[in-house]
Design a protein around this motif. Sequence first.
Motif: not given
Length: 126
Positions: A119, A95, A116
Amino acid sequence: QVQLVESGGGLVEAGGSLRLSCIVTGRPFSNLAMGWFRRAPGKDREFVGAISWSGDSTYYQNSVKGRFTISRDNAKNTMYLQMNNLNPEDTAVYYCAADRESIASPHSNQYEYDYWGQGTQVTVSS
């Protein structure tokens, strides 16, 4: 809206290399300190490395020092993670994360990262 999108994951044999990318949109990239984290199966998310807003300073987890290199291209709003000499213990979802405190030194505190990505999977076969 700030978005982080990782790419470049995949399957690689032990000893091989991969380069991950993280593209940031929705906020001036040069105002963000950035980091990479990973979550291996059955484990908590852990810090991999981080880079200052200018790219002049980096900080790595001990297990990846000398094998992984973080860089950034502020003109392309992109951060990179070059991973060499991969081993099966590096298998994880990776990530990228962004810290709004642009003057922050590279750090490992995941709770201080504000944004974030979703991923990207890295799998290293033995």
